[in-house]
Enzyme design. Structure first.
Site, PDB file in Angstrom:
ATOM      1  N   HIS A  83     -10.190   1.053   4.977  1.00 49.77           N
ATOM      2  CA  HIS A  83      -8.596   1.147   5.460  1.00 49.77           C
ATOM      3  C   HIS A  83      -8.899   1.899   6.723  1.00 49.77           C
ATOM      4  CE1 HIS A  83      -4.746   1.804   6.256  1.00 49.77           C
ATOM      5  NE2 HIS A  83      -4.281   0.779   5.579  1.00 49.77           N
ATOM      6  N   ASN A 106       0.917  -1.227   0.008  1.00 52.43           N
ATOM      7  CA  ASN A 106      -0.008   0.042  -0.047  1.00 52.43           C
ATOM      8  C   ASN A 106       0.777   1.125  -0.149  1.00 52.43           C
ATOM      9  OD1 ASN A 106      -1.598   2.008   0.717  1.00 52.43           O
ATOM     10  ND2 ASN A 106      -2.593   1.222   2.663  1.00 52.43           N
ATOM     11  N   LEU A 107       0.792   1.829  -1.166  1.00 57.61           N
ATOM     12  CA  LEU A 107       1.750   3.297  -1.125  1.00 57.61           C
ATOM     13  C   LEU A 107       1.124   4.462  -0.587  1.00 57.61           C
ATOM     14  CD1 LEU A 107       2.980   2.987  -4.868  1.00 57.61           C
ATOM     15  CD2 LEU A 107       3.917   1.770  -2.940  1.00 57.61           C
ATOM     16  N   LYS A 108      -0.022   4.347  -0.106  1.00 59.12           N
ATOM     17  CA  LYS A 108      -0.637   5.559   0.778  1.00 59.12           C
ATOM     18  C   LYS A 108      -0.534   6.787   0.085  1.00 59.12           C
ATOM     19  CE  LYS A 108      -0.396   3.025   5.186  1.00 59.12           C
ATOM     20  NZ  LYS A 108      -0.339   3.046   6.566  1.00 59.12           N
ATOM     21  N   ALA A 132       3.281  -1.387   3.994  1.00 62.69           N
ATOM     22  CA  ALA A 132       3.251  -0.182   3.357  1.00 62.69           C
ATOM     23  C   ALA A 132       4.682   0.451   3.701  1.00 62.69           C
ATOM     24  CB  ALA A 132       2.191   0.553   4.401  1.00 62.69           C
ATOM     25  N   SER A 133       5.102   1.117   4.471  1.00 64.61           N
ATOM     26  CA  SER A 133       6.412   1.920   4.560  1.00 64.61           C
ATOM     27  C   SER A 133       7.441   1.026   4.354  1.00 64.61           C
ATOM     28  CB  SER A 133       6.278   2.823   5.830  1.00 64.61           C
ATOM     29  OG  SER A 133       6.150   1.908   6.986  1.00 64.61           O
ATOM     30  N   GLY A 164       1.807  -4.413  11.297  1.00 64.58           N
ATOM     31  CA  GLY A 164       2.904  -5.056  11.965  1.00 64.58           C
ATOM     32  C   GLY A 164       3.648  -5.960  11.323  1.00 64.58           C
ATOM     33  N   ILE A 190      -0.622  -0.381  14.166  1.00 63.21           N
ATOM     34  CA  ILE A 190      -0.314   0.102  13.074  1.00 63.21           C
ATOM     35  C   ILE A 190       1.031   1.071  12.962  1.00 63.21           C
ATOM     36  CG2 ILE A 190      -1.106   1.801  11.222  1.00 63.21           C
ATOM     37  CD1 ILE A 190      -4.012   0.682  11.827  1.00 63.21           C
ATOM     38  N   GLU A 201      -6.199  -5.252  11.150  1.00 63.46           N
ATOM     39  CA  GLU A 201      -5.640  -4.131  11.616  1.00 63.46           C
ATOM     40  C   GLU A 201      -5.579  -3.737  12.875  1.00 63.46           C
ATOM     41  OE1 GLU A 201      -5.280  -1.296   7.798  1.00 63.46           O
ATOM     42  OE2 GLU A 201      -7.200  -1.222   8.614  1.00 63.46           O
TER      43      GLU A 201
END
Lengths: 214, 214, 214, 214
Positions: free
Chosen positions: B85, B6-8, B194-195, B173, B138, B133
């Protein structure tokens, strides 16, 4: 059968309707209750009628200006609360949070939803009851049991599949005693009513007509 | 295992991450996909990577200024969409509407939720998958499978009870290949990342580390 | 006059409309632009037409799954953005945040509002322009300048009182070239259009008719 | 100076705080009022203290389950209402609608906002007053007049530029009588208080300290 009269923000006298709810409740086997606005809960509860909130927020004591705390409506006299009514839709996470908040304050809960899929979702959050309100019937006067009987049976089936301790109510298109009986025949354990009683010239007569065939 | 990156709204190069996703996907048994912002879907899909939307609205063609139409993201190249989300929570009725909109446009769906009760609710709406989630994990870097393994198993059980065709993903996580393996051991069929990948200096190396132990 | 064609989520070909916007823009004194969905901005901007977003969120780079980042739509080719359209109403604090986000990304801004009081409020947030859209006229085909000319003049006066650098556009009830001229006579410096062009069999002819009397 | 004590959803005794507000009001030149939860308005108003709502919705009598009707809180005893508090942000169009609803019910209005730009916007909607609450100071105990005196002066200037009949209050970072005096020196005509009084062991003593230097 459970009959809950939702006073919304109608220009009715909440105490007069509450007295009718109390008196008819005392004379029938049905269980009757009334859901006034938050600012009216205390005076409505003082009539002795079973009193419900129309909504509580998914919050705890704290910094929540302008929100409705479950503990405060309970202490004002409410015994239960509607949640996620079609006029007060909540985020999925907030329906969950509000059911938990209500339970914490010993409020009974009815989560409203549009269709069988959402009824299953609502039932999964563990409320005491769910109410199916097909949006196309709200306020039409057409009984759901006549316009779309499948939706009540499908809602009952959807709730049962997820958690068979959750009761199902019929939340739209109820205006006569026959509608209440039909809803029961389709598996509903109660009904939500609004203008038919709240706006009646004689709320007591309107309620008596509704519960008479039970 | 399904691994969705997920590139947010991160300041990353979506095409570079997509190329890494595509290349690592070709070399492993895992299924990898990437979810860029709506404005980047087309150029990301052109890389050949499996592309997902981060959100679609519960709408149809029509007068919906500023909303995301399922058909438009599908036509730009998306094959699936995240819904609800934790950074884009929807009303219960709108999760239902968005799942239906996505299905109408042939988009696969993953509905996110906080806890096992909400996972059951999400599963009742009939998506292809749900992702649990826990909000307290998160962005912490603590793997859910280590901090709170019960929540994954409880989520899997909750989804199964409602609809055993719905897969469960682990949505917070996850940062190492071991975390992915642990999530699988707890019953998850995929993970949301994600990150850890999007902000990595070398996204391809980061992805390879993640899928290596599978 | 500025003429902005809002494509909403209509089932139109955004590139065909954009080409018409570009071609008519080149042939008239009016300034024409087109606002496609976020997923279409890149391909629309590639036509050479002036391209606008329909919405951006009050966010910065970061963890904002499913949101629209001003920088991303700018980089995809947008030169401006609508904000607070009647179909995408924002909280007051978020209109402020979105105007700031757009300015940070060098996007021009038009904040929509219902009535002169809200137009004054919108102007106080420092956008480039405001657009008055009386809700009772949206989609009716009745020109605002005919149904309710006072509202345009009052909107112009309200904006001027707060900040006379803010232009006023007329955002509803425009379908003919005469309507555009009348809007200008009432003090509007532009108009928002939607279905009249987006759904026309021949968008170019529709645009030519609109700008012809200018 | 106007001193409004916001009880939020704190676990305090609203009647005890209201009695302190009433008693201190009777003994000083300051005007004191208290804003309890909706369910407590009636019993708080019965103390004789000036009573405010924390929020009303932009609605009229009708089908608005779970909403707060201005007429109902007025009839329960409220004389005014906060709107758009940082914990209950409203859409721009709904701030406008709620100001109108409150005016219709003869409720005084204070619209809260974060910064001078939003204060100008709020003032354009014609409330009786606006309150500036810099989000970074809320709940910190740092007086706004000390941490960021410019923001109060800029808010006063922004409101004045738009409508010089609108008073400005200082809505965060007030805990001592000195803070109240400083707020007044910067141009504020009142203050919003919350935990400092609501959570005090002796609310009356806390209020007396606050108004003592006035």
């Amino acid at each position: 059968m459970f009959v809950l009269v939702n006073l919304k923000t109608y220009p009715c006298d909440p105490v007069a309707v509450a007295e009718a709810v109390r008196d008819v409740n005392d004379r029938t086997d049905a269980r009757l209750a009334v859901a006034p606005q938050a600012a009216h809960i205390e005076r409505v509860a003082e009539t002795g009628a079973e009193t419900w909130a129309q909504h509580v927020d998914p919050i705890d004591y704290g910094s929540n200006t302008g929100h409705t705390l479950a503990e405060s409506v309970a202490e004002a006299g409410a015994e239960g609360t509607l949640l996620n009514h079609s006029e007060r839709r909540l985020k999925l996470a907030d329906v969950d949070g509000a059911v938990r908040a209500a339970r914490r304050a010993d409020l009974e809960t009815i989560v409203c939803a549009n269709n069988p899929a959402q009824i299953g979702a609502a039932a999964a959050l563990g409320p005491d009851a769910v109410a199916v309100e097909p949006p196309e019937l709200i306020g039409t006067g057409t009984p759901v049991s006549q316009a779309d009987p499948d939706i009540v049976e499908d809602a009952v089936a959807a709730a049962e599949r997820v958690d068979d301790d959750v009761s199902v109510l019929c939340g739209a298109g109820i205006s006569t005693g026959e509608d209440v009986v039909s809803a029961g025949d389709l598996g509903a354990e109660g009904v939500l009513l609004a203008s038919g009683v709240a706006k009646a010239d004689d709320p007591q007569a309107a309620l008596e007509d509704l519960v008479d065939p039970l």
